[in-house]
Enzyme design. Sequence first.
Site, PDB file in Angstrom:
ATOM      1  N   SER A 125       0.884  -1.072  -0.030  1.00 28.90           N
ATOM      2  CA  SER A 125      -0.043   0.024   0.064  1.00 28.90           C
ATOM      3  C   SER A 125       0.887   1.208  -0.110  1.00 28.90           C
ATOM      4  O   SER A 125       1.981   1.224   0.469  1.00 28.90           O
ATOM      5  CB  SER A 125      -0.953  -0.090   1.326  1.00 28.90           C
ATOM      6  OG  SER A 125      -1.433   1.324   1.497  1.00 28.90           O
ATOM      7  N   TYR A 150      -1.929  -1.016  10.856  1.00 31.03           N
ATOM      8  CA  TYR A 150      -2.246  -1.670   9.563  1.00 31.03           C
ATOM      9  C   TYR A 150      -1.021  -1.438   8.765  1.00 31.03           C
ATOM     10  O   TYR A 150      -0.641  -2.111   8.054  1.00 31.03           O
ATOM     11  CB  TYR A 150      -3.325  -1.172   8.971  1.00 31.03           C
ATOM     12  CG  TYR A 150      -3.496  -1.249   7.393  1.00 31.03           C
ATOM     13  CD1 TYR A 150      -3.952  -2.449   6.913  1.00 31.03           C
ATOM     14  CD2 TYR A 150      -3.412   0.043   6.665  1.00 31.03           C
ATOM     15  CE1 TYR A 150      -3.841  -2.471   5.765  1.00 31.03           C
ATOM     16  CE2 TYR A 150      -3.530  -0.281   5.113  1.00 31.03           C
ATOM     17  CZ  TYR A 150      -3.636  -1.659   4.661  1.00 31.03           C
ATOM     18  OH  TYR A 150      -3.716  -1.697   3.247  1.00 31.03           O
ATOM     19  N   LYS A 154       2.019  -3.835   6.979  1.00 31.26           N
ATOM     20  CA  LYS A 154       2.402  -3.884   5.332  1.00 31.26           C
ATOM     21  C   LYS A 154       4.086  -3.642   5.174  1.00 31.26           C
ATOM     22  O   LYS A 154       4.458  -4.284   4.464  1.00 31.26           O
ATOM     23  CB  LYS A 154       1.546  -2.636   4.627  1.00 31.26           C
ATOM     24  CG  LYS A 154       0.289  -3.120   4.392  1.00 31.26           C
ATOM     25  CD  LYS A 154       0.003  -4.073   3.493  1.00 31.26           C
ATOM     26  CE  LYS A 154      -1.433  -4.619   3.393  1.00 31.26           C
ATOM     27  NZ  LYS A 154      -1.634  -6.016   2.616  1.00 31.26           N
TER      28      LYS A 154
HETATM   29  P1  NAD Z   1     -11.046  -6.655   1.180  1.00 28.69           P
HETATM   30  O1  NAD Z   1     -11.155  -6.864   2.884  1.00 28.69           O
HETATM   31  O2  NAD Z   1     -12.130  -6.573   0.508  1.00 28.69           O
HETATM   32  O3  NAD Z   1     -10.265  -8.144   0.942  1.00 28.69           O
HETATM   33  C1  NAD Z   1      -9.378  -8.950   1.697  1.00 28.69           C
HETATM   34  C2  NAD Z   1      -9.956 -10.421   1.784  1.00 28.69           C
HETATM   35  O4  NAD Z   1      -9.097 -10.982   2.365  1.00 28.69           O
HETATM   36  C3  NAD Z   1     -11.249 -10.330   2.399  1.00 28.69           C
HETATM   37  O5  NAD Z   1     -12.331 -11.079   1.443  1.00 28.69           O
HETATM   38  C4  NAD Z   1     -11.168 -11.320   3.446  1.00 28.69           C
HETATM   39  O6  NAD Z   1     -12.096 -12.115   3.699  1.00 28.69           O
HETATM   40  C5  NAD Z   1      -9.787 -11.973   3.216  1.00 28.69           C
HETATM   41  N1  NAD Z   1      -8.911 -12.119   4.296  1.00 28.69           N
HETATM   42  C6  NAD Z   1      -8.531 -11.388   5.568  1.00 28.69           C
HETATM   43  N2  NAD Z   1      -7.867 -12.220   6.079  1.00 28.69           N
HETATM   44  C7  NAD Z   1      -7.581 -13.448   5.791  1.00 28.69           C
HETATM   45  C8  NAD Z   1      -6.966 -14.631   6.261  1.00 28.69           C
HETATM   46  N3  NAD Z   1      -6.519 -14.590   7.510  1.00 28.69           N
HETATM   47  N4  NAD Z   1      -7.309 -15.650   5.524  1.00 28.69           N
HETATM   48  C9  NAD Z   1      -7.839 -15.860   4.522  1.00 28.69           C
HETATM   49  N5  NAD Z   1      -8.570 -14.563   3.952  1.00 28.69           N
HETATM   50  C10 NAD Z   1      -8.500 -13.366   4.638  1.00 28.69           C
HETATM   51  O7  NAD Z   1      -9.777  -5.805   1.055  1.00 28.69           O
HETATM   52  P2  NAD Z   1      -9.284  -5.001  -0.492  1.00 28.69           P
HETATM   53  O8  NAD Z   1      -9.768  -3.598  -0.426  1.00 28.69           O
HETATM   54  O9  NAD Z   1      -9.751  -5.957  -1.480  1.00 28.69           O
HETATM   55  O10 NAD Z   1      -7.628  -5.454  -0.210  1.00 28.69           O
HETATM   56  C11 NAD Z   1      -6.918  -6.439  -0.546  1.00 28.69           C
HETATM   57  C12 NAD Z   1      -5.470  -6.001  -0.240  1.00 28.69           C
HETATM   58  O11 NAD Z   1      -4.888  -4.829  -0.749  1.00 28.69           O
HETATM   59  C13 NAD Z   1      -5.146  -5.971   1.449  1.00 28.69           C
HETATM   60  O12 NAD Z   1      -4.253  -6.630   1.571  1.00 28.69           O
HETATM   61  C14 NAD Z   1      -5.069  -4.657   1.540  1.00 28.69           C
HETATM   62  O13 NAD Z   1      -4.386  -4.217   2.569  1.00 28.69           O
HETATM   63  C15 NAD Z   1      -4.574  -4.052   0.245  1.00 28.69           C
HETATM   64  N6  NAD Z   1      -4.686  -2.649  -0.122  1.00 28.69           N
HETATM   65  C16 NAD Z   1      -5.978  -2.250  -0.222  1.00 28.69           C
HETATM   66  C17 NAD Z   1      -6.095  -0.780  -0.656  1.00 28.69           C
HETATM   67  C18 NAD Z   1      -7.553  -0.305  -0.778  1.00 28.69           C
HETATM   68  O14 NAD Z   1      -7.580   0.863  -0.747  1.00 28.69           O
HETATM   69  N7  NAD Z   1      -8.690  -1.221  -0.804  1.00 28.69           N
HETATM   70  C19 NAD Z   1      -5.143  -0.207  -0.620  1.00 28.69           C
HETATM   71  C20 NAD Z   1      -3.746  -0.712  -0.536  1.00 28.69           C
HETATM   72  C21 NAD Z   1      -3.503  -1.888  -0.198  1.00 28.69           C
HETATM   73  C1  UD1 Z   2      -7.178   4.905   3.464  1.00 31.00           C
HETATM   74  C2  UD1 Z   2      -6.145   4.472   4.632  1.00 31.00           C
HETATM   75  C3  UD1 Z   2      -5.001   3.991   3.858  1.00 31.00           C
HETATM   76  C4  UD1 Z   2      -5.537   2.741   3.109  1.00 31.00           C
HETATM   77  C5  UD1 Z   2      -6.705   3.327   2.276  1.00 31.00           C
HETATM   78  C6  UD1 Z   2      -7.384   1.978   1.496  1.00 31.00           C
HETATM   79  C7  UD1 Z   2      -5.942   6.133   6.449  1.00 31.00           C
HETATM   80  C8  UD1 Z   2      -5.374   7.335   7.054  1.00 31.00           C
HETATM   81  N1  UD1 Z   2      -5.445   5.746   5.103  1.00 31.00           N
HETATM   82  O1  UD1 Z   2      -6.483   5.983   2.631  1.00 31.00           O
HETATM   83  O2  UD1 Z   2      -4.091   3.292   4.541  1.00 31.00           O
HETATM   84  O3  UD1 Z   2      -4.733   2.186   2.482  1.00 31.00           O
HETATM   85  O4  UD1 Z   2      -7.790   3.938   2.833  1.00 31.00           O
HETATM   86  O5  UD1 Z   2      -8.336   1.312   2.518  1.00 31.00           O
HETATM   87  O6  UD1 Z   2      -7.163   5.730   6.713  1.00 31.00           O
HETATM   88  N2  UD1 Z   2     -12.522  11.635   3.152  1.00 31.00           N
HETATM   89  C9  UD1 Z   2     -13.391  12.262   3.397  1.00 31.00           C
HETATM   90  N3  UD1 Z   2     -14.574  12.087   3.734  1.00 31.00           N
HETATM   91  C10 UD1 Z   2     -15.014  10.720   3.969  1.00 31.00           C
HETATM   92  C11 UD1 Z   2     -13.813   9.709   3.440  1.00 31.00           C
HETATM   93  C12 UD1 Z   2     -12.570  10.180   3.081  1.00 31.00           C
HETATM   94  O7  UD1 Z   2     -13.246  13.532   3.133  1.00 31.00           O
HETATM   95  O8  UD1 Z   2     -16.003  10.077   4.337  1.00 31.00           O
HETATM   96  C13 UD1 Z   2     -11.320  12.077   2.393  1.00 31.00           C
HETATM   97  C14 UD1 Z   2      -9.759  11.818   3.042  1.00 31.00           C
HETATM   98  O9  UD1 Z   2      -9.761  12.985   4.489  1.00 31.00           O
HETATM   99  C15 UD1 Z   2      -8.679  11.562   2.231  1.00 31.00           C
HETATM  100  C16 UD1 Z   2      -9.583  11.205   0.879  1.00 31.00           C
HETATM  101  O10 UD1 Z   2     -11.155  11.351   1.320  1.00 31.00           O
HETATM  102  O11 UD1 Z   2      -8.412  13.138   1.989  1.00 31.00           O
HETATM  103  C17 UD1 Z   2      -9.479   9.626   0.588  1.00 31.00           C
HETATM  104  O12 UD1 Z   2      -9.761   9.185   1.859  1.00 31.00           O
HETATM  105  P1  UD1 Z   2     -10.045   7.489   1.845  1.00 31.00           P
HETATM  106  O13 UD1 Z   2     -10.723   6.801   0.815  1.00 31.00           O
HETATM  107  O14 UD1 Z   2     -10.220   7.029   3.155  1.00 31.00           O
HETATM  108  O15 UD1 Z   2      -8.407   6.880   1.537  1.00 31.00           O
HETATM  109  P2  UD1 Z   2      -6.903   7.331   2.427  1.00 31.00           P
HETATM  110  O16 UD1 Z   2      -7.381   8.132   3.328  1.00 31.00           O
HETATM  111  O17 UD1 Z   2      -6.117   7.963   1.451  1.00 31.00           O
END
Ligand code: NAD
Ligand code: UD1
Length: 338
Positions: A125, A150, A154
């Site tokens: 991330s 979190y 990572k």
């Molecule tokens: P998500 O929660 O939708 O998907 C993660 C999946 O992993 C879920 O289906 C959950 O049930 C499963 N899971 C969690 N722990 C587990 C375990 N111990 N064993 C088996 N399954 C397990 O999240 P996502 O948004 O799809 O994210 C996927 C990956 O990408 C995560 O590692 C997250 O940290 C990373 N990531 C996500 C974002 C984002 O904004 N969505 C940003 C940066 C990184």
């Molecule tokens: C957040 C997490 C990041 C994670 C990512 C995906 C934090 C500090 N960071 O990123 O670690 O990888 O989500 O899960 O939580 N915002 C609003 N109103 C809302 C929601 C968000 O104004 O209801 C703003 C936030 O302040 C930010 C932007 O929208 O400026 C994006 O927010 P968000 O979607 O939560 O992503 P990140 O904070 O970048």
Amino acid sequence: MVKILLTGVAGYIGSHVAVELLNAGYDVIGIDNLSNSCDKSIQAVSAITKKNITFYKSDIRDEDALQQIFSQHIIDACIHCAGLKAVAESVEKPLEYYDNNINGTMTLLKVMRRFGCKNMIFSSSATVYGDVDALPITEQTTKRDCSNPYGQSKNMIEQILQDLQNSDNSWNIILLRYFNPIGAHKSGKIGENPQGIPNNLMPYITQVAIGKRPYLNVFGNNYNTHDGTGVRDYIHVADLAKGHIKALDAIKINCGLKIYNLSAGKGYSVLDIVKSFEKVTGIKIPYQIKPPRNGDIAACYADASKALKELGWKAELGIDDMCIDAWNWQKKNPDGYK
Ligand code: NAD
Ligand code: UD1
């Protein structure tokens, strides 16, 4: 290389990666404990691709279950998306987050090594960079403090993977640092399915649009950005998913350890997103300015040119597509997968 183990297959990103893998002709062995998802997403992936995932409802910390899966299939590479991802929850439950994310990854790596499967793509991330000194962020940017469990998990996993590859260069490991994935598959059959009140911006906006929430809270309008609201590098989840297919191509030619930013390379503010959403949907999003959210930074966007140069990947879809597809998913599934 034909068989890919995809952890977190039922999740938001995992389900989109599954679609791209199946469309590219890979066999997908999926594992998920469904702690933050449900198997309807897997059925939806089959409906989109007309192909099936071999699915195991298991926890990646369950060594016996992994052992069984690796005994039944010759797995060429693992795309490791499973993990807990809610920043605020991680502050409240650090032990659960470290256990799930770190012990889960360690168990997976040990079983992979036992079976001679030494190819991994890891969902990292942008959070690992912390509040950096200069933008845009490149893969060389010095990481700053990342203040929550979190993000620390990572960071620690990245370190473990680097140490592992250092110790044995027959491992090929790619760390993909995702910026802000939003949007949904264009079919509207899979998308982001937050439990309870969404933490992230786009699902909150779509829930306002569908009438589930009265207005959007805009966290801070006094940042040093073009309109005072927080700036992020949003990337369409379908583009992000395609990046994994390109990363697999790199693994096939023994890339060693590589790190890539997956981002669109552009910064948009909260109000830019609101405006784009309103423009493409014709729906007004009422909002109220609220104090900045704890731990938020003003701006975060990346230089994504390394992924273009080395993987031949770049984001194709723009912010309007992201809004259209996020809304299409929400509209077709007002209660998510329920
Ligand atoms: P998500 O929660 O939708 O998907 C993660 C999946 O992993 C879920 O289906 C959950 O049930 C499963 N899971 C969690 N722990 C587990 C375990 N111990 N064993 C088996 N399954 C397990 O999240 P996502 O948004 O799809 O994210 C996927 C990956 O990408 C995560 O590692 C997250 O940290 C990373 N990531 C996500 C974002 C984002 O904004 N969505 C940003 C940066 C990184
Ligand atoms: C957040 C997490 C990041 C994670 C990512 C995906 C934090 C500090 N960071 O990123 O670690 O990888 O989500 O899960 O939580 N915002 C609003 N109103 C809302 C929601 C968000 O104004 O209801 C703003 C936030 O302040 C930010 C932007 O929208 O400026 C994006 O927010 P968000 O979607 O939560 O992503 P990140 O904070 O970048």
